[in-house]
Design a protein around this motif. Structure first.
Motif, PDB file in Angstrom:
ATOM      1  N   TYR A   1     -11.633   2.547  -8.643  1.00  0.00           N
ATOM      2  CA  TYR A   1     -10.604   1.983  -9.332  1.00  0.00           C
ATOM      3  C   TYR A   1     -11.016   1.025 -10.317  1.00  0.00           C
ATOM      4  CZ  TYR A   1      -5.770   0.920 -11.094  1.00  0.00           C
ATOM      5  OH  TYR A   1      -4.562   0.580 -11.629  1.00  0.00           O
ATOM      6  N   CYS A   2     -11.721  -0.182  -9.901  1.00  0.00           N
ATOM      7  CA  CYS A   2     -12.084  -1.275 -10.431  1.00  0.00           C
ATOM      8  C   CYS A   2     -13.290  -0.781 -11.628  1.00  0.00           C
ATOM      9  CB  CYS A   2     -12.752  -2.261  -9.553  1.00  0.00           C
ATOM     10  SG  CYS A   2     -13.111  -3.769 -10.416  1.00  0.00           S
TER      11      CYS A   2
ATOM     12  N   VAL B   1      -5.424  -3.649  -1.846  1.00  0.00           N
ATOM     13  CA  VAL B   1      -6.827  -3.482  -1.592  1.00  0.00           C
ATOM     14  C   VAL B   1      -7.021  -2.358  -0.492  1.00  0.00           C
ATOM     15  CG1 VAL B   1      -9.152  -4.351  -1.220  1.00  0.00           C
ATOM     16  CG2 VAL B   1      -7.419  -5.710  -2.380  1.00  0.00           C
TER      17      VAL B   1
ATOM     18  N   PRO C   1      -1.219  -6.095  -6.317  1.00  0.00           N
ATOM     19  CA  PRO C   1      -2.444  -5.235  -6.010  1.00  0.00           C
ATOM     20  C   PRO C   1      -2.534  -4.809  -4.400  1.00  0.00           C
ATOM     21  CG  PRO C   1      -3.045  -7.384  -7.107  1.00  0.00           C
ATOM     22  CD  PRO C   1      -1.639  -7.352  -6.575  1.00  0.00           C
TER      23      PRO C   1
ATOM     24  N   GLN D   1      -4.518   0.779 -17.203  1.00  0.00           N
ATOM     25  CA  GLN D   1      -4.829  -0.542 -17.366  1.00  0.00           C
ATOM     26  C   GLN D   1      -4.674  -1.037 -18.678  1.00  0.00           C
ATOM     27  OE1 GLN D   1      -5.845  -2.700 -14.664  1.00  0.00           O
ATOM     28  NE2 GLN D   1      -4.990  -0.765 -13.612  1.00  0.00           N
TER      29      GLN D   1
ATOM     30  N   SER E   1     -13.108  -4.819  -5.614  1.00  0.00           N
ATOM     31  CA  SER E   1     -12.258  -3.484  -5.971  1.00  0.00           C
ATOM     32  C   SER E   1     -11.004  -4.191  -6.856  1.00  0.00           C
ATOM     33  CB  SER E   1     -11.548  -3.108  -4.704  1.00  0.00           C
ATOM     34  OG  SER E   1     -12.399  -2.482  -3.709  1.00  0.00           O
ATOM     35  N   ILE E   2     -10.940  -5.349  -7.287  1.00  0.00           N
ATOM     36  CA  ILE E   2      -9.602  -5.934  -7.638  1.00  0.00           C
ATOM     37  C   ILE E   2     -10.018  -6.011  -9.418  1.00  0.00           C
ATOM     38  CG2 ILE E   2      -8.119  -7.697  -8.039  1.00  0.00           C
ATOM     39  CD1 ILE E   2      -8.407  -8.192  -5.170  1.00  0.00           C
TER      40      ILE E   2
ATOM     41  N   CYS F   1      -6.169  -0.607  -5.254  1.00  0.00           N
ATOM     42  CA  CYS F   1      -7.418  -1.053  -5.848  1.00  0.00           C
ATOM     43  C   CYS F   1      -8.649  -0.852  -4.747  1.00  0.00           C
ATOM     44  CB  CYS F   1      -7.591  -2.677  -5.799  1.00  0.00           C
ATOM     45  SG  CYS F   1      -6.126  -3.263  -6.998  1.00  0.00           S
TER      46      CYS F   1
ATOM     47  N   SER G   1     -11.262   0.975 -14.370  1.00  0.00           N
ATOM     48  CA  SER G   1     -10.538  -0.135 -15.156  1.00  0.00           C
ATOM     49  C   SER G   1     -11.393  -0.892 -16.073  1.00  0.00           C
ATOM     50  CB  SER G   1      -9.956  -0.988 -14.122  1.00  0.00           C
ATOM     51  OG  SER G   1      -9.252  -2.002 -14.833  1.00  0.00           O
TER      52      SER G   1
END
Length: 307
Positions: free
Chosen positions: A74-75, A109, A107, A89, A121-122, A70, A78
């Motif tokens: 990426y977040c 980070v 996950p 995703q 980031s999640i 993550c 997604s």
């Protein structure tokens, strides 16, 4: 020959956001591989002309774990369902909806923050899931160990065996295991066997109601650890036809069923004549034997009259 256990198989999901990040992901995959993990990584297992979406679908469904690296990028991808991350995703969310356990997805980070916000980031579908912190400044060896323990299902701490349920009686908690080990042995003392026995305070009160007072029944039944009670002892002596009567203090140490378990808190006056009963001996008694109570709060509930 011993049965060989297949190495755990994991799929590394990440966003393509520069060579440095791809090298970091590959280094992570190499370290896991060195520790016996079969890592499925697009950098190793795909080639030009191969369907990346098919590779993702297959690995998400066949691997024991999906390690989701993550980052803020990426977040963002997604949430926007952009590129390969967006497609992954959709696959991951579809698997979760279909009943795949969330423990299947771990996950990791790499940068940003855990909390929701611009720096998070999640992705939302992983919020509240235990994530492994591998950001700069975090001990990498400790993070790798946490991740490997999750993959191999070897937690650093395990719950000890569950003990026996305690028994709660009149505010006094008794260790059930200890109680069960002694319950068959508990009995009132017998003059012919133990060399001493107890006289009933209730019987004495009934015999001399005007002069022999004892505490109320609820007080005698409500003893707690640390209370000190006075009991009537009769002790056999050598060459004497009749036992010697003496009132002595006993400290309450526990309770099992109807019995209280105490410890003699007096030196018997007959110590030089007998060894049946000495200070510190265990004394098993019932509420009916109690003629006076000196509580752990320093209050003597009842001092009996002379009889």
């Amino acid at each position: 020959m011993p049965h060989e256990v297949s190495p755990p198989k994991v799929f590394l999901s990440y966003s393509w956001e520069g060579d440095a990040h791809k090298e970091w992901v590959r280094a992570l995959a190499e370290r896991l591989t060195q520790n016996g993990v079969n890592v499925r990584l697009d950098q190793w297992h795909t080639s030009p002309g191969q369907s990346l979406t098919q590779f993702m679908e297959t690995e998400v469904q066949t691997c024991e774990f999906v390690l989701v690296v993550c980052t803020k990028d990426y977040c963002r991808k997604s949430l926007a369902r952009v590129g390969g991350v967006g497609y992954e995703q959709q696959i991951i969310t579809g698997n979760i909806v279909a009943g795949t356990l969330r423990e299947h997805f771990i996950p990791i980070v790499r940068d940003g923050e855990f909390a929701p916000g611009a720096e998070c980031s999640i992705p939302p579908q992983f919020m509240g899931v235990y994530a492994v912190d591998m950001r700069d400044g975090v001990d990498p060896d400790q993070s790798i160990e946490i991740l490997l323990r999750a993959i191999y299902r070897q937690p650093a701490a395990t719950q000890p065996p569950i003990g026996m349920r305690p028994v709660f009686a009149n505010g006094l908690a008794i260790d059930t295991e200890a109680e069960n080990s002694e319950v068959e042995e508990l009995r009132l003392p017998v003059l012919e066997i133990d060399g001493w026995h107890l006289r009933s305070g209730v019987a004495s009160h009934h015999q001399w109601p005007e002069t022999f007072d004892i505490p109320e029944e609820n007080e005698r039944r409500g003893l707690v650890n640390g209370d000190i009670v006075k009991l009537q002892f009769e002790i056999a002596l050598p060459d004497k036809d009749e036992p010697f009567g003496e009132r002595m203090w006993v400290m309450v140490r526990g309770k099992s069923g109807p019995y209280f378990i105490g410890e003699l808190n007096n030196i018997p006056a007959t110590s030089d004549e007998q060894d049946h009963l000495v200070v510190g001996d265990r004394v098993v008694f019932l509420p009916e034997h109690v003629i006076s109570i000196y509580t752990h709060d320093g209050l003597e509930i009842q001092i009996e009259d002379n009889a």
